[in-house]
Design a protein around this motif. Structure first.
Motif, PDB file in Angstrom:
ATOM      1  N   ALA A 178      19.416  -6.682   6.320  1.00  0.00           N
ATOM      2  CA  ALA A 178      20.188  -7.438   7.301  1.00  0.00           C
ATOM      3  C   ALA A 178      19.289  -8.113   8.325  1.00  0.00           C
ATOM      4  O   ALA A 178      18.236  -7.591   8.698  1.00  0.00           O
ATOM      5  CB  ALA A 178      21.174  -6.530   8.024  1.00  0.00           C
ATOM      6  N   ILE A 179      19.737  -9.268   8.777  1.00  0.00           N
ATOM      7  CA  ILE A 179      19.123  -9.989   9.891  1.00  0.00           C
ATOM      8  C   ILE A 179      20.148 -10.091  11.021  1.00  0.00           C
ATOM      9  O   ILE A 179      21.313 -10.422  10.771  1.00  0.00           O
ATOM     10  CB  ILE A 179      18.696 -11.411   9.475  1.00  0.00           C
ATOM     11  N   VAL A 180      19.718  -9.794  12.228  1.00  0.00           N
ATOM     12  CA  VAL A 180      20.558  -9.976  13.420  1.00  0.00           C
ATOM     13  C   VAL A 180      19.800 -10.871  14.397  1.00  0.00           C
ATOM     14  O   VAL A 180      18.683 -10.535  14.810  1.00  0.00           O
ATOM     15  CB  VAL A 180      20.904  -8.635  14.094  1.00  0.00           C
ATOM     16  N   ASP A 181      20.396 -12.001  14.737  1.00  0.00           N
ATOM     17  CA  ASP A 181      19.831 -12.914  15.732  1.00  0.00           C
ATOM     18  C   ASP A 181      20.612 -12.753  17.034  1.00  0.00           C
ATOM     19  O   ASP A 181      21.837 -12.901  17.043  1.00  0.00           O
ATOM     20  CB  ASP A 181      19.948 -14.366  15.260  1.00  0.00           C
ATOM     21  N   VAL A 182      19.915 -12.452  18.111  1.00  0.00           N
ATOM     22  CA  VAL A 182      20.544 -12.292  19.424  1.00  0.00           C
ATOM     23  C   VAL A 182      19.981 -13.352  20.368  1.00  0.00           C
ATOM     24  O   VAL A 182      18.776 -13.380  20.645  1.00  0.00           O
ATOM     25  CB  VAL A 182      20.296 -10.887  20.002  1.00  0.00           C
ATOM     26  N   GLU A 183      20.844 -14.224  20.844  1.00  0.00           N
ATOM     27  CA  GLU A 183      20.460 -15.253  21.807  1.00  0.00           C
ATOM     28  C   GLU A 183      21.114 -14.937  23.155  1.00  0.00           C
ATOM     29  O   GLU A 183      21.787 -13.919  23.307  1.00  0.00           O
ATOM     30  CB  GLU A 183      20.891 -16.635  21.296  1.00  0.00           C
ATOM     31  N   GLU A 184      20.944 -15.841  24.121  1.00  0.00           N
ATOM     32  CA  GLU A 184      21.472 -15.578  25.463  1.00  0.00           C
ATOM     33  C   GLU A 184      22.985 -15.432  25.485  1.00  0.00           C
ATOM     34  O   GLU A 184      23.530 -14.561  26.150  1.00  0.00           O
ATOM     35  CB  GLU A 184      21.049 -16.689  26.428  1.00  0.00           C
ATOM     36  N   SER A 185      23.678 -16.281  24.748  1.00  0.00           N
ATOM     37  CA  SER A 185      25.145 -16.266  24.814  1.00  0.00           C
ATOM     38  C   SER A 185      25.790 -16.138  23.442  1.00  0.00           C
ATOM     39  O   SER A 185      26.983 -16.400  23.290  1.00  0.00           O
ATOM     40  CB  SER A 185      25.643 -17.548  25.491  1.00  0.00           C
ATOM     41  N   SER A 186      25.016 -15.739  22.442  1.00  0.00           N
ATOM     42  CA  SER A 186      25.576 -15.637  21.096  1.00  0.00           C
ATOM     43  C   SER A 186      24.769 -14.663  20.249  1.00  0.00           C
ATOM     44  O   SER A 186      23.658 -14.275  20.614  1.00  0.00           O
ATOM     45  CB  SER A 186      25.578 -17.009  20.412  1.00  0.00           C
ATOM     46  N   PHE A 187      25.366 -14.265  19.139  1.00  0.00           N
ATOM     47  CA  PHE A 187      24.613 -13.495  18.150  1.00  0.00           C
ATOM     48  C   PHE A 187      25.101 -13.894  16.768  1.00  0.00           C
ATOM     49  O   PHE A 187      26.207 -14.410  16.590  1.00  0.00           O
ATOM     50  CB  PHE A 187      24.740 -11.988  18.379  1.00  0.00           C
ATOM     51  N   GLN A 188      24.269 -13.635  15.778  1.00  0.00           N
ATOM     52  CA  GLN A 188      24.609 -13.949  14.392  1.00  0.00           C
ATOM     53  C   GLN A 188      24.102 -12.829  13.502  1.00  0.00           C
ATOM     54  O   GLN A 188      22.977 -12.340  13.673  1.00  0.00           O
ATOM     55  CB  GLN A 188      23.957 -15.275  13.984  1.00  0.00           C
ATOM     56  N   THR A 189      24.934 -12.409  12.550  1.00  0.00           N
ATOM     57  CA  THR A 189      24.544 -11.365  11.605  1.00  0.00           C
ATOM     58  C   THR A 189      24.591 -11.916  10.186  1.00  0.00           C
ATOM     59  O   THR A 189      25.452 -12.728   9.857  1.00  0.00           O
ATOM     60  CB  THR A 189      25.482 -10.148  11.708  1.00  0.00           C
ATOM     61  N   SER A 190      23.686 -11.457   9.358  1.00  0.00           N
ATOM     62  CA  SER A 190      23.684 -11.911   7.969  1.00  0.00           C
ATOM     63  C   SER A 190      23.097 -10.847   7.058  1.00  0.00           C
ATOM     64  O   SER A 190      22.250 -10.044   7.465  1.00  0.00           O
ATOM     65  CB  SER A 190      22.897 -13.221   7.822  1.00  0.00           C
ATOM     66  N   ILE A 191      23.581 -10.846   5.815  1.00  0.00           N
ATOM     67  CA  ILE A 191      23.044  -9.991   4.761  1.00  0.00           C
ATOM     68  C   ILE A 191      22.146 -10.854   3.869  1.00  0.00           C
ATOM     69  O   ILE A 191      22.559 -11.925   3.419  1.00  0.00           O
ATOM     70  CB  ILE A 191      24.163  -9.370   3.912  1.00  0.00           C
ATOM     71  N   VAL A 192      20.938 -10.399   3.630  1.00  0.00           N
ATOM     72  CA  VAL A 192      19.977 -11.128   2.808  1.00  0.00           C
ATOM     73  C   VAL A 192      19.790 -10.389   1.486  1.00  0.00           C
ATOM     74  O   VAL A 192      19.602  -9.167   1.475  1.00  0.00           O
ATOM     75  CB  VAL A 192      18.618 -11.259   3.526  1.00  0.00           C
ATOM     76  N   ARG A 193      19.859 -11.124   0.370  1.00  0.00           N
ATOM     77  CA  ARG A 193      19.612 -10.546  -0.947  1.00  0.00           C
ATOM     78  C   ARG A 193      18.312 -11.120  -1.509  1.00  0.00           C
ATOM     79  O   ARG A 193      18.081 -12.327  -1.449  1.00  0.00           O
ATOM     80  CB  ARG A 193      20.772 -10.824  -1.903  1.00  0.00           C
ATOM     81  N   VAL A 194      17.482 -10.235  -2.059  1.00  0.00           N
ATOM     82  CA  VAL A 194      16.133 -10.610  -2.484  1.00  0.00           C
ATOM     83  C   VAL A 194      15.888 -10.152  -3.919  1.00  0.00           C
ATOM     84  O   VAL A 194      16.112  -8.980  -4.255  1.00  0.00           O
ATOM     85  CB  VAL A 194      15.076  -9.972  -1.546  1.00  0.00           C
ATOM     86  N   ASP A 195      15.402 -11.051  -4.754  1.00  0.00           N
ATOM     87  CA  ASP A 195      15.009 -10.695  -6.115  1.00  0.00           C
ATOM     88  C   ASP A 195      13.792  -9.777  -6.105  1.00  0.00           C
ATOM     89  O   ASP A 195      12.891  -9.935  -5.265  1.00  0.00           O
ATOM     90  CB  ASP A 195      14.648 -11.951  -6.912  1.00  0.00           C
ATOM     91  N   TYR A 196      13.757  -8.825  -7.031  1.00  0.00           N
ATOM     92  CA  TYR A 196      12.550  -8.039  -7.280  1.00  0.00           C
ATOM     93  C   TYR A 196      12.479  -7.742  -8.770  1.00  0.00           C
ATOM     94  O   TYR A 196      13.443  -7.978  -9.506  1.00  0.00           O
ATOM     95  CB  TYR A 196      12.531  -6.758  -6.434  1.00  0.00           C
ATOM     96  N   ASP A 197      11.359  -7.246  -9.227  1.00  0.00           N
ATOM     97  CA  ASP A 197      11.130  -7.025 -10.650  1.00  0.00           C
ATOM     98  C   ASP A 197      11.774  -5.706 -11.100  1.00  0.00           C
ATOM     99  O   ASP A 197      11.126  -4.654 -11.119  1.00  0.00           O
ATOM    100  CB  ASP A 197       9.629  -7.020 -10.941  1.00  0.00           C
ATOM    101  N   VAL A 198      13.050  -5.785 -11.437  1.00  0.00           N
ATOM    102  CA  VAL A 198      13.803  -4.594 -11.841  1.00  0.00           C
ATOM    103  C   VAL A 198      13.188  -3.940 -13.075  1.00  0.00           C
ATOM    104  O   VAL A 198      13.037  -2.715 -13.139  1.00  0.00           O
ATOM    105  CB  VAL A 198      15.280  -4.960 -12.111  1.00  0.00           C
ATOM    106  N   GLU A 199      12.815  -4.741 -14.054  1.00  0.00           N
ATOM    107  CA  GLU A 199      12.274  -4.193 -15.301  1.00  0.00           C
ATOM    108  C   GLU A 199      10.967  -3.443 -15.050  1.00  0.00           C
ATOM    109  O   GLU A 199      10.682  -2.437 -15.716  1.00  0.00           O
ATOM    110  CB  GLU A 199      12.058  -5.312 -16.320  1.00  0.00           C
ATOM    111  N   ARG A 200      10.170  -3.927 -14.115  1.00  0.00           N
ATOM    112  CA  ARG A 200       8.918  -3.243 -13.793  1.00  0.00           C
ATOM    113  C   ARG A 200       9.189  -1.858 -13.227  1.00  0.00           C
ATOM    114  O   ARG A 200       8.515  -0.883 -13.578  1.00  0.00           O
ATOM    115  CB  ARG A 200       8.110  -4.076 -12.784  1.00  0.00           C
ATOM    116  N   VAL A 201      10.195  -1.736 -12.378  1.00  0.00           N
ATOM    117  CA  VAL A 201      10.510  -0.439 -11.780  1.00  0.00           C
ATOM    118  C   VAL A 201      11.055   0.514 -12.838  1.00  0.00           C
ATOM    119  O   VAL A 201      10.714   1.707 -12.854  1.00  0.00           O
ATOM    120  CB  VAL A 201      11.497  -0.593 -10.613  1.00  0.00           C
ATOM    121  N   ILE A 202      11.888   0.008 -13.740  1.00  0.00           N
ATOM    122  CA  ILE A 202      12.381   0.842 -14.836  1.00  0.00           C
ATOM    123  C   ILE A 202      11.211   1.376 -15.657  1.00  0.00           C
ATOM    124  O   ILE A 202      11.173   2.562 -16.041  1.00  0.00           O
ATOM    125  CB  ILE A 202      13.350   0.027 -15.724  1.00  0.00           C
ATOM    126  N   GLN A 203      10.224   0.531 -15.913  1.00  0.00           N
ATOM    127  CA  GLN A 203       9.027   0.945 -16.645  1.00  0.00           C
ATOM    128  C   GLN A 203       8.253   2.016 -15.872  1.00  0.00           C
ATOM    129  O   GLN A 203       7.728   2.974 -16.457  1.00  0.00           O
ATOM    130  CB  GLN A 203       8.137  -0.268 -16.904  1.00  0.00           C
TER     131      GLN A 203
END
Length: 238
Positions: free
Chosen positions: A191-216
């Motif tokens: 997650a990313i949370v941006d906090v400014e003086e009079s506002s905030f924003q939240t977001s979920i970030v999804r990131v690719d990774y090498d799934v097959e490598r971890v299974i190995q």
């Protein structure tokens, strides 16, 4: 100010590498780690070292507690108890006494304030490392179990299913899992949370990774529950 919240790495250092690389591109001011660093993955030691290298606030998750003192009967389904105990013993053997001490002394809550915006972060609930609060819970249940008076944004992990909701003017978000997503998306979550003086924003970030490598990796290190863990990674679901 831009804040990043990561959690539930579960010894998946390959996924953590990918997430940290993504965070580097986003001009993040502070990183917070909400627990479950080592247990159930093929690289518990490297995952822990990566977390420690961040020099940031880190709190304890239920899996960190299991690494320290073992899995207790009743904390997991009866049919899974023996295997999860074997997994814990394997993880414990990969760590040294300083690693165990580090996990043992971790706090359980983070309180952060910026520009009058109060953020409360924890692993499962403010008072428990183990309670499960799913996205499908009613507003009343989430308010009772997760919200603390005076908090504007409540952030937790544990369930490996990210979401964002607003209840009575308060923001509640689950940041998902870096190493073991359970929502059917084969991508790390944070997650990313941006906090400014009079506002905030939240977001979920999804990131690719090498799934097959971890299974190995599970096979290469003779992880005691490699077949099931491979299936969890393949399906991004229990």
């Amino acid at each position: 100010m831009r804040l990043a919240f990561i959690s539930d790495i579960h010894g998946n250092a390959v996924a953590l590498d990918a997430v940290l690389k993504d965070i580097e591109t986003r001009n993040v001011d502070k990183v917070f780690v909400l627990g479950d660093i080592c247990y159930r993955g093929p690289e518990p030691k490297r995952a822990l070292q990566l977390v420690q290298s961040l020099n940031c606030e880190v709190i304890k998750g239920n899996a960190d507690e299991w690494v320290v003192r073992g899995v207790k009967a009743g904390e997991v389904p009866d049919q899974a108890f023996d295997m999860m105990t074997q997994e814990r013993e394997w993880i414990y053997a990969q760590l040294d006494s300083e690693d165990i001490e580090y996990l043992q002394q971790l706090p359980t809550n983070i309180n952060f304030s910026h520009n009058g915006m109060n953020i409360h972060a924890f692993h499962a609930t403010p008072s428990s490392l183990f309670d499960i609060v799913l996205p499908s819970e009613t507003d009343a249940t989430i308010e009772e179990k997760l919200l603390v008076e005076g908090t504007d944004i409540s952030i937790y992990a544990h369930i490996h299913k990210p979401y964002i909701r607003y209840i009575k003017g308060k923001c509640v978000m689950n940041i998902g899992s870096v190493g073991l997503p359970f929502d059917g998306t084969r991508k790390s979550s944070y997650a990313i949370v941006d906090v400014e003086e009079s506002s905030f924003q939240t977001s979920i970030v999804r990131v690719d990774y090498d799934v097959e490598r971890v299974i190995q990796q599970y096979q290469e290190v003779n992880y005691p529950n490699a077949q099931l863990m491979a299936k969890v990674l393949e399906n991004a679901s229990l």
